[in-house]
Motif scaffolding. Structure first.
Motif, PDB file in Angstrom:
ATOM      1  N   LYS A 104     -14.750  -0.663 -22.524  1.00  0.00           N
ATOM      2  CA  LYS A 104     -14.909  -1.995 -21.957  1.00  0.00           C
ATOM      3  C   LYS A 104     -14.042  -2.201 -20.725  1.00  0.00           C
ATOM      4  CE  LYS A 104     -16.063  -4.481 -26.238  1.00  0.00           C
ATOM      5  NZ  LYS A 104     -15.528  -5.417 -27.263  1.00  0.00           N
ATOM      6  N   ASN A 105     -12.871  -1.601 -20.725  1.00  0.00           N
ATOM      7  CA  ASN A 105     -11.908  -1.824 -19.646  1.00  0.00           C
ATOM      8  C   ASN A 105     -11.825  -0.666 -18.667  1.00  0.00           C
ATOM      9  OD1 ASN A 105     -11.056  -4.358 -20.670  1.00  0.00           O
ATOM     10  ND2 ASN A 105      -9.850  -3.308 -22.219  1.00  0.00           N
TER      11      ASN A 105
ATOM     12  N   GLN B 191     -13.620   1.740 -15.735  1.00  0.00           N
ATOM     13  CA  GLN B 191     -14.714   1.759 -14.766  1.00  0.00           C
ATOM     14  C   GLN B 191     -15.697   2.877 -15.095  1.00  0.00           C
ATOM     15  OE1 GLN B 191     -14.288   0.779 -10.608  1.00  0.00           O
ATOM     16  NE2 GLN B 191     -12.047   0.780 -10.791  1.00  0.00           N
TER      17      GLN B 191
ATOM     18  N   SER C 271     -18.712  -1.347 -15.982  1.00  0.00           N
ATOM     19  CA  SER C 271     -17.783  -0.702 -16.917  1.00  0.00           C
ATOM     20  C   SER C 271     -18.419   0.553 -17.492  1.00  0.00           C
ATOM     21  CB  SER C 271     -17.419  -1.653 -18.056  1.00  0.00           C
ATOM     22  OG  SER C 271     -18.548  -1.861 -18.905  1.00  0.00           O
TER      23      SER C 271
ATOM     24  N   SER D 263      -8.042   0.156 -13.891  1.00  0.00           N
ATOM     25  CA  SER D 263      -8.763  -0.405 -15.036  1.00  0.00           C
ATOM     26  C   SER D 263      -9.366  -1.736 -14.640  1.00  0.00           C
ATOM     27  CB  SER D 263      -7.815  -0.594 -16.217  1.00  0.00           C
ATOM     28  OG  SER D 263      -6.846  -1.607 -15.913  1.00  0.00           O
ATOM     29  N   ILE D 264     -10.409  -2.119 -15.344  1.00  0.00           N
ATOM     30  CA  ILE D 264     -11.035  -3.418 -15.080  1.00  0.00           C
ATOM     31  C   ILE D 264     -10.067  -4.532 -15.451  1.00  0.00           C
ATOM     32  CG2 ILE D 264     -12.973  -4.918 -15.716  1.00  0.00           C
ATOM     33  CD1 ILE D 264     -14.635  -2.382 -16.085  1.00  0.00           C
TER      34      ILE D 264
END
Length: 472
Positions: free
Chosen positions: A16-17, A19, A60, A464-465
Motif C-alpha cells: 500500500k505504501n 510505489q 502504489s 514511500s507513498i
C-alpha cells in the motif's frame, strides 16, 4: 527466499505504501519521463503539488498488482501508471538539510555526474543539454494509450511550470518481436533474467523449468528468486511503524544511445569471418550471439549454437559451469559479464531492470532490415533499475564487471555492449570469438567499437507513498 504474496495481509501493508514498478514492472507500452528542477522561491507550492500527486495520481505497488490480476483474468488494461523520484539535491531543495545523514549510499548522495571515475561515463559537457543541469525530480508516466498519456502530460507540464523548471522530457516506446517479447534496437530480447519477487512468478518459473527452488537438485541451474530487500530499504524519512511499513528504493536512470547501423555492420563482418563459405549464411547469427550471450530471440548461446528454442526469451535455468573456457558463451558476452550466475555474491548484485527503448525506426525490426536501413543515432534504451544500493549493485556491475578487461579472467575484454573503457585503449575492445562452437580456440579476433553512448542520466530515490503524502 521469502516470496512476495499480495494476498498476505502483512505483505499488503507494505504494498500500500510502496510505489509501483518496483517488485514488478508496470508493463505499459509507452512512457513519459519528466525531469524537473524546483524553483527555490516556490517550494511551498512544489510540496503541495507532490502531496496532491501522491494522493490522486501515484500508482502504489498494491494497485499495480491488483490491475495485473484483473488483466490476467479479464484482459482489462490497468490505465495510466505514475511514479515520482527525488535526487539528493531534490531533497535538499525541498528543505531536507540532513540528506547526508539520512541516506547511506554515497553514490546517491553525490549524484551521477560526480561518479565518472567509477562509471567511465562521458564528461557531462558531452551529455544532452537537458541532463547537464541539476535535476531535482523525475516523474514517470506509463500507459498503453499514447494519446491519453500525451494529454495528461500536456496538462501536467503546465502545472509543473508554475513551481519548477523543466530540464528535459524523454519518451519510451516498447518494441516487440513476433513472439511478443520486448526487444531493444539492436534486435535482441531485453529484460531477460530478472529477479523474481512475486510468489506466482516463482511458481511459474518452477513449472516452466521443471524445478523446485526450495528443494534444489542437479536439475536446478539458476535460482532467479529474490527477497524484497534486494531492491527495497526502509524510507529514511518515515518513522518505523510495523503496522504501516514504508519502503523506498534507489533508482538509476541512464539514456543510452545506440548506433544500430555500425553494430549490425560489425556483426556482419564478424559473421562472415566465422562462416565465410556459401551456404553458411544462416550460421552467421552466432557472431551476435557470442557478443550478447543470447540470440536475438533470447535463446542462450551457452545452450546451443542455433536459436529458435521454444519460449527461449523466458528460459533462464542455465549457468556457465559446463563452459569454463568460454567456448560456448565467451567470457566477455554481455549477459555473462553482467550476470555470472556463480553464487550468492553474484545474486546479491542483481537489480530490478525496467528499461524501455526510445527513438523512431523507419523499418520494423520484424522485417529484418539490412544495415543501411538501420539508424546511426537517435534511438536507444532508457535504462532504469531499482536496487537497495547504487554503489553495491549498479555501480559494482558497471565498474568491476562490465568495464573491467580482467573480469571474469585476465584479458577478457570489457563488455562489448555497455562496457566503457577507462583508458580508451583500443585493445580493451578486441575480442576472440570461438571459430568452432564449444572450443575457445581457435578463434576469430574482432575489433568491436563502442556502439552505445551514455547521453545523460541521474541517481534517484523512489520514496514511500507515506513520505510523499505527508510532505510538509
Amino acid at each position: 527466499m521469502a516470496p512476495v504474496d499480495p494476498h498476505d495481509f502483512k505483505t499488503d501493508r507494505i504494498l500500500k505504501n510502496l510505489q509501483g514498478n518496483t517488485i514488478k514492472g508496470h508493463g505499459r507500452e509507452h512512457t513519459t519521463h519528466i525531469f524537473i528542477h524546483f524553483d527555490a522561491n516556490k517550494i511551498v507550492a512544489a510540496k503541495k503539488w507532490i502531496r496532491t500527486f501522491a494522493e490522486d495520481t501515484l500508482t502504489s505497488a498494491k494497485t499495480q498488482l491488483e490491475q495485473r490480476e484483473k488483466f490476467k483474468k479479464e484482459k482489462i488494461p490497468g490505465g495510466m501508471f505514475a511514479a515520482l523520484f527525488l535526487t539528493a539535491k531534490g531533497y535538499e531543495a525541498l528543505g531536507f538539510a540532513d540528506v547526508d545523514a539520512k541516506f547511506a549510499d554515497d553514490a546517491f548522495k553525490s549524484g551521477l555526474k560526480t561518479r565518472l571515475n567509477i562509471t567511465n561515463d562521458p564528461n557531462p559537457s558531452q551529455w544532452e543539454e537537458g541532463f547537464r543541469d541539476e535535476i531535482h525530480a523525475m516523474i514517470l508516466l506509463g500507459d498503453d494509450e499514447l494519446r491519453r498519456m500525451g494529454e495528461f502530460t500536456k496538462g501536467l507540464l503546465d502545472i509543473l511550470d508554475a513551481f519548477s523548471h523543466i530540464n528535459v522530457v524523454e519518451y519510451g516506446n516498447a518494441i516487440r518481436n513476433s513472439a511478443g517479447a520486448g526487444i531493444e534496437h539492436f534486435g535482441y530480447v531485453d529484460g531477460t533474467s530478472q529477479p523474481l519477487f512475486l510468489k506466482d512468478e516463482i511458481e511459474s518459473y518452477e513449472k516452466d523449468h521443471g524445478v523446485v527452488l526450495s528443494a534444489p537438485t542437479d536439475a536446478l541451474k539458476f535460482d532467479p528468486s529474490a527477497d524484497k530487500e534486494l531492491i527495497l530499504i526502509p524510507d529514511p524519512y518515515v518513522a518505523v511503524n510495523l503496522e504501516k511499513p514504508a519502503f523506498g528504493s534507489y533508482f538509476v536512470f541512464r539514456k543510452l544511445e545506440q548506433n544500430v547501423r555500425a553494430f549490425k555492420l560489425a556483426e556482419e563482418v564478424v559473421g562472415e569471418a566465422l562462416f565465410p563459405n556459401i551456404g553458411e549464411e544462416s550460421k552467421r547469427e552466432l557472431a551476435g550471439a557470442y557478443l550478447v550471450g543470447r540470440f536475438e530471440d533470447g535463446s542462450p548461446v551457452v545452450m546451443d549454437d542455433e536459436d529458435a528454442v521454444p519460449n527461449s526469451a523466458g528460459f533462464n535455468n542455465f549457468n556457465y559451469a559446463d563452459d569454463p573456457s568460454g567456448g560456448r558463451c565467451p567470457h566477455f558476452a554481455h549477459v555473462r559479464k553482467t550476470n555470472p550466475r556463480t553464487g550468492a555474491f553474484d545474486q546479491s548484485k542483481r537489480m530490478a531492470r525496467r528499461g524501455i527503448p526510445f527513438g523512431h525506426r523507419n523499418v520494423d525490426t520484424e522485417l529484418d532490415p539490412i544495415a543501411s536501413q538501420t539508424p546511426e543515432g537517435g534511438v536507444g534504451l532508457l535504462f532504469m533499475s531499482y536496487q537497495a544500493s547504487i554503489q553495491n549493485q549498479f555501480e559494482f556491475i558497471q565498474q568491476f564487471w562490465a568495464n573491467s578487461v580482467n573480469f571474469p579472467g585476465a584479458a577478457t575484454g570489457i563488455d562489448p555492449i555497455i562496457g566503457q573503457s577507462a583508458t580508451g585503449n583500443p585493445a580493451d575492445r578486441i575480442f576472440a570469438l570461438p571459430q568452432v562452437y564449444g572450443h575457445a580456440v581457435p578463434a576469430v579476433t574482432a575489433d568491436f567499437e563502442q556502439f552505445v553512448t551514455m547521453k545523460g542520466g541521474e541517481y534517484f530515490f523512489a520514496p514511500s507513498i507515506t513520505f510523499l503524502k505527508g510532505l510538509v
